[in-house]
Write a protein that holds these residues in place. Sequence first.
Motif, PDB file in Angstrom:
ATOM      1  N   LEU B   8       0.833  -1.207   0.000  1.00 43.14           N
ATOM      2  CA  LEU B   8       0.000   0.000   0.000  1.00 43.14           C
ATOM      3  C   LEU B   8       0.868   1.258   0.000  1.00 43.14           C
ATOM      4  O   LEU B   8       0.590   2.220  -0.728  1.00 43.14           O
ATOM      5  N   LEU B   9       1.930   1.233   0.811  1.00 45.06           N
ATOM      6  CA  LEU B   9       2.840   2.392   0.846  1.00 45.06           C
ATOM      7  C   LEU B   9       3.505   2.621  -0.511  1.00 45.06           C
ATOM      8  O   LEU B   9       3.679   3.767  -0.947  1.00 45.06           O
ATOM      9  N   LEU B  11       2.220   1.839  -3.415  1.00 43.72           N
ATOM     10  CA  LEU B  11       1.180   2.428  -4.291  1.00 43.72           C
ATOM     11  C   LEU B  11       1.020   3.919  -4.016  1.00 43.72           C
ATOM     12  O   LEU B  11       0.920   4.736  -4.934  1.00 43.72           O
ATOM     13  N   ILE B  12       0.998   4.276  -2.721  1.00 44.35           N
ATOM     14  CA  ILE B  12       0.877   5.689  -2.342  1.00 44.35           C
ATOM     15  C   ILE B  12       2.053   6.480  -2.925  1.00 44.35           C
ATOM     16  O   ILE B  12       1.870   7.559  -3.511  1.00 44.35           O
ATOM     17  N   PHE B  15       1.625   7.031  -6.661  1.00 48.58           N
ATOM     18  CA  PHE B  15       0.616   8.068  -6.971  1.00 48.58           C
ATOM     19  C   PHE B  15       1.145   9.467  -6.660  1.00 48.58           C
ATOM     20  O   PHE B  15       0.970  10.400  -7.445  1.00 48.58           O
ATOM     21  N   VAL B  16       1.793   9.610  -5.491  1.00 46.85           N
ATOM     22  CA  VAL B  16       2.314  10.937  -5.109  1.00 46.85           C
ATOM     23  C   VAL B  16       3.350  11.403  -6.132  1.00 46.85           C
ATOM     24  O   VAL B  16       3.342  12.568  -6.563  1.00 46.85           O
ATOM     25  N   LEU B  18       3.582  10.545  -9.301  1.00 47.62           N
ATOM     26  CA  LEU B  18       2.900  10.912 -10.549  1.00 47.62           C
ATOM     27  C   LEU B  18       2.175  12.257 -10.419  1.00 47.62           C
ATOM     28  O   LEU B  18       2.230  13.100 -11.316  1.00 47.62           O
ATOM     29  N   ILE B  19       1.514  12.456  -9.275  1.00 45.95           N
ATOM     30  CA  ILE B  19       0.750  13.697  -9.078  1.00 45.95           C
ATOM     31  C   ILE B  19       1.681  14.907  -9.089  1.00 45.95           C
ATOM     32  O   ILE B  19       1.397  15.934  -9.695  1.00 45.95           O
ATOM     33  N   LEU B  20       2.833  14.759  -8.418  1.00 48.15           N
ATOM     34  CA  LEU B  20       3.729  15.916  -8.280  1.00 48.15           C
ATOM     35  C   LEU B  20       4.666  16.107  -9.474  1.00 48.15           C
ATOM     36  O   LEU B  20       4.929  17.235  -9.882  1.00 48.15           O
ATOM     37  N   PRO B  23       2.119  15.035 -13.678  1.00 44.82           N
ATOM     38  CA  PRO B  23       0.654  15.139 -13.655  1.00 44.82           C
ATOM     39  C   PRO B  23       0.009  14.904 -15.016  1.00 44.82           C
ATOM     40  O   PRO B  23      -1.141  14.513 -15.107  1.00 44.82           O
ATOM     41  N   VAL B  25       0.400  12.539 -16.948  1.00 47.38           N
ATOM     42  CA  VAL B  25      -0.021  11.134 -17.093  1.00 47.38           C
ATOM     43  C   VAL B  25      -1.492  11.022 -16.664  1.00 47.38           C
ATOM     44  O   VAL B  25      -2.304  10.376 -17.328  1.00 47.38           O
ATOM     45  N   GLY B  26      -1.821  11.684 -15.566  1.00 49.82           N
ATOM     46  CA  GLY B  26      -3.203  11.681 -15.079  1.00 49.82           C
ATOM     47  C   GLY B  26      -4.147  12.349 -16.061  1.00 49.82           C
ATOM     48  O   GLY B  26      -5.232  11.852 -16.328  1.00 49.82           O
ATOM     49  N   TRP B  27      -3.734  13.493 -16.619  1.00 52.53           N
ATOM     50  CA  TRP B  27      -4.622  14.213 -17.549  1.00 52.53           C
ATOM     51  C   TRP B  27      -4.882  13.397 -18.807  1.00 52.53           C
ATOM     52  O   TRP B  27      -5.985  13.391 -19.337  1.00 52.53           O
ATOM     53  N   THR B  29      -4.694  10.059 -19.075  1.00 51.51           N
ATOM     54  CA  THR B  29      -5.532   8.901 -18.733  1.00 51.51           C
ATOM     55  C   THR B  29      -6.982   9.361 -18.585  1.00 51.51           C
ATOM     56  O   THR B  29      -7.911   8.698 -19.037  1.00 51.51           O
ATOM     57  N   ARG B  30      -7.117  10.500 -17.973  1.00 54.90           N
ATOM     58  CA  ARG B  30      -8.446  11.051 -17.734  1.00 54.90           C
ATOM     59  C   ARG B  30      -9.165  11.381 -19.038  1.00 54.90           C
ATOM     60  O   ARG B  30     -10.355  11.123 -19.187  1.00 54.90           O
TER      61      ARG B  30
END
Lengths: 168, 234
Positions: B8-9, B11-12, B15-16, B18-20, B23, B25-27, B29-30
């Motif tokens: 779980l850590l 995975l966290i 995500f952190v 990728l977000i920072l 980003p 990648v998220g846009w 995929t979205r």
Amino acid sequence: MRESNSIFFVIFLIIAISIVFQLKFGDVTGYGYDIVLVSLIVASFFLSFFELLVLVFLGIFFLNWQPGISIEMISFLVLPALSFWGRRIFPGKAWFGGIGFLALGIFLFYLTVDFIPMFYSAVGYGDFTSSMWQILGSFAGNFIFGVLFGVLVFYILGYFYGKKEYDW
Amino acid sequence: MRKKNWILLLLIAIFVTLILWKPQVGWRTRSVLIRDFGDPSPEINLSDLVLENESLRAELAQFQDIKSQLPDYKEGGVVAMVYASYPFNLKNEVLLDAGYNQGVEEEGVVIAKEEVLLGRVEKVFKNTSIIKTVLDNRWRSSARIGKNGIEGLLVGGVKPKLTLVSRDVVVDIGDVVYSADAEFPYGLAIGEVLTVNLSKDKLFQEVELGLGYDLSKVRTVLILNKYNSNNEGE
């Protein structure tokens, strides 16, 4: 599959569906609905803290619409965590706590995220009445829909996975 | 710590990161997630046609209202693609794939399909920028209606409206509403008149606007940097 894994995947699916729904159909009525936040608050009643964090960051990964950190994303992180710790500090009927934290979460999210639009409407250009009605309409719709959606998810999860240590 | 928590850590942490740091990648995929699947005729986009129609109507109103030629304000504009839009309650913001590196500046005017006003640049990042659209609750600008150039104040929102419209003029349903603010090129289409009512204090008319197109389906825009200062220099 062990029960704790099974509930994680069920909630993961609920969050994934909520993300697609919020992104694709969220503004059908013109107002966005915060159903991912609602699902995360419900999830805080069933998951461990790390499991909840994974789903929170999954939500932020898809919903973040700008580079860097925004007040929206901080709220997204803080509100489910608040619910997670809150339900331990204020024990009682789980369904009652669920509704309480859902209502509080949606309210606080509006207050932090939409304070500036509200401020503009209230004092910015002297057209308080009509703009404020739009905002109140958005809030009321989101609040009612969010709580109802949350209670539905809460009830379904509680029915199948209600933990014995909670008083349902 | 249990093995599950380590996973779980991990995975966290992913995500952190990728977000920072990534980003986009998220846009991307979205944008795949919310794409319209099963559209039988992607080439004929209704939203595009409506936008084009709006822009033609604005052009017509311009020529009826003013005779002189307008300066070519589009020169030096930056073309950008729409990445993502604000997914929550009241604000209406859109992320574009052009930023400082591509020459975008704050307060730039954002238009679509040649003559339709979408919004203005609010924040600029390295390779992206955020625009505030005319549907945002914070939006205020001067605008005019139809060939007679009836003046009003455009107030953004889920249902944008034109306020402070004189009681003495006749506003026709379906008339085009276009920009008449010093901060934007004159005559950019904004929408059309849907309904006309008296304001609460009965001193003015209030006009509800229909955009006629789906803002979430706009894919390409043109950004005009510092339109106002360029214009003053001419």
